[in-house]
Design an enzyme around this catalytic site. Structure first.
Site, mmCIF file in Angstrom:
data_model
loop_
_atom_site.group_PDB
_atom_site.id
_atom_site.type_symbol
_atom_site.label_atom_id
_atom_site.label_comp_id
_atom_site.label_asym_id
_atom_site.label_seq_id
_atom_site.Cartn_x
_atom_site.Cartn_y
_atom_site.Cartn_z
ATOM 1 C CB CYS A 1 -1.007 -0.024 1.151
ATOM 2 S SG CYS A 1 -0.285 0.065 2.806
ATOM 3 C CG ASN B 1 4.241 -1.668 5.195
ATOM 4 O OD1 ASN B 1 5.342 -1.983 5.635
ATOM 5 N ND2 ASN B 1 3.268 -2.552 5.107
ATOM 6 C CG ASP C 1 -5.219 5.088 2.767
ATOM 7 O OD1 ASP C 1 -5.265 4.675 3.949
ATOM 8 O OD2 ASP C 1 -4.175 5.484 2.227
ATOM 9 C CB CYS D 1 -3.783 1.836 7.070
ATOM 10 S SG CYS D 1 -3.522 3.353 8.002
ATOM 11 N NE ARG D 2 -4.633 1.555 1.781
ATOM 12 C CZ ARG D 2 -4.411 2.198 0.653
ATOM 13 N NH1 ARG D 2 -5.302 2.108 -0.314
ATOM 14 N NH2 ARG D 2 -3.332 2.926 0.485
ATOM 15 C CB SER D 3 0.082 -3.465 2.808
ATOM 16 O OG SER D 3 0.947 -2.541 3.404
HETATM 17 P P1 4NP Z 1 -1.842 2.914 4.057
HETATM 18 O O1 4NP Z 1 -2.407 4.329 4.583
HETATM 19 O O2 4NP Z 1 -1.273 3.189 2.675
HETATM 20 O O3 4NP Z 1 -3.048 2.042 4.003
HETATM 21 O O4 4NP Z 1 -0.802 2.473 5.046
HETATM 22 C C1 4NP Z 1 -1.615 5.484 4.656
HETATM 23 C C2 4NP Z 1 -0.791 5.684 5.746
HETATM 24 C C3 4NP Z 1 -0.051 6.847 5.841
HETATM 25 C C4 4NP Z 1 -0.138 7.799 4.846
HETATM 26 C C5 4NP Z 1 -0.964 7.598 3.756
HETATM 27 C C6 4NP Z 1 -1.693 6.442 3.658
HETATM 28 N N1 4NP Z 1 0.606 9.009 4.956
HETATM 29 O O5 4NP Z 1 0.399 9.888 4.105
HETATM 30 O O6 4NP Z 1 1.415 9.146 5.873
#
Ligand code: 4NP
Length: 158
Positions: A9, A12, A124, A14-16
């Site tokens: 994702c 790394n 997300d 939340c989703r992955s």
């Molecule tokens: P993820 O979510 O891609 O599902 O881990 C996010 C976590 C952090 C950020 C963006 C998306 N960020 O911009 O820090």
């Protein structure tokens, strides 16, 4: 040879990691741990070394799934050879991941929810705040992924 499965994702956190922990759990329930090399990574570098987001940790804990020992890392070129399935959470992850993996396109790289009836991105939760939605979609996608892998392996045997 182990079957390599990498979830990807943006951050790394939340989703992955959610998908990684759910998939690991499904594989464990089937007693197939030794057959798999499972990991996750982000295309972004903001959270390198951080543990999963508290929303992901809390949702997984509700389902008795641990996130112990999980830390964010960034996707790297060598991941392309190490993993057989590089499973992205959304279309932008694919677009960002391919050049990082030294590829223009590859059948190894696809979206988790390309495997279900109604293909779509995993939204997300870092922005939506809806970790229940993430959990349910990752669970549905991971079940479909394990089925696909079992089918792929069966086909390879003949
Ligand atoms: P993820 O979510 O891609 O599902 O881990 C996010 C976590 C952090 C950020 C963006 C998306 N960020 O911009 O820090």
């Amino acid at each position: 040879m182990q079957i390599g499965v990498l979830f990807v994702c943006l951050g790394n956190i939340c989703r992955s990691p959610m998908a990684e922990a759910i998939f690991r759990n499904l594989v464990k329930e089937k007693g197939m741990e030794s057959q798999f090399d499972i990991d996750s990574a982000g295309t972004g570098d903001w959270h390198i070394g951080d543990g999963p987001h508290h929303g992901t940790v809390k949702k997984l804990a509700e389902h008795k799934i641990s996130t112990q020992g999980m830390y964010s890392r960034q996707l790297k070129l060598e991941d392309y050879d190490r993993f057989d399935y590089i499973v992205c959470m959304d279309e932008s992850n694919i677009k960002n991941a391919l050049p990082m993996l030294g590829q223009q396109k590859s059948s190894k790289v696809f979206r988790l929810l390309d495997l279900i009836k109604d293909p779509k991105d995993v939204p997300d939760p870092y922005f939506t705040g809806d970790f229940e939605e993430t959990y349910q979609l990752c669970l549905e996608g991971c079940k479909a992924l394990l089925q696909k892998i079992e089918l792929d392996r069966q086909i390879e045997k003949y």
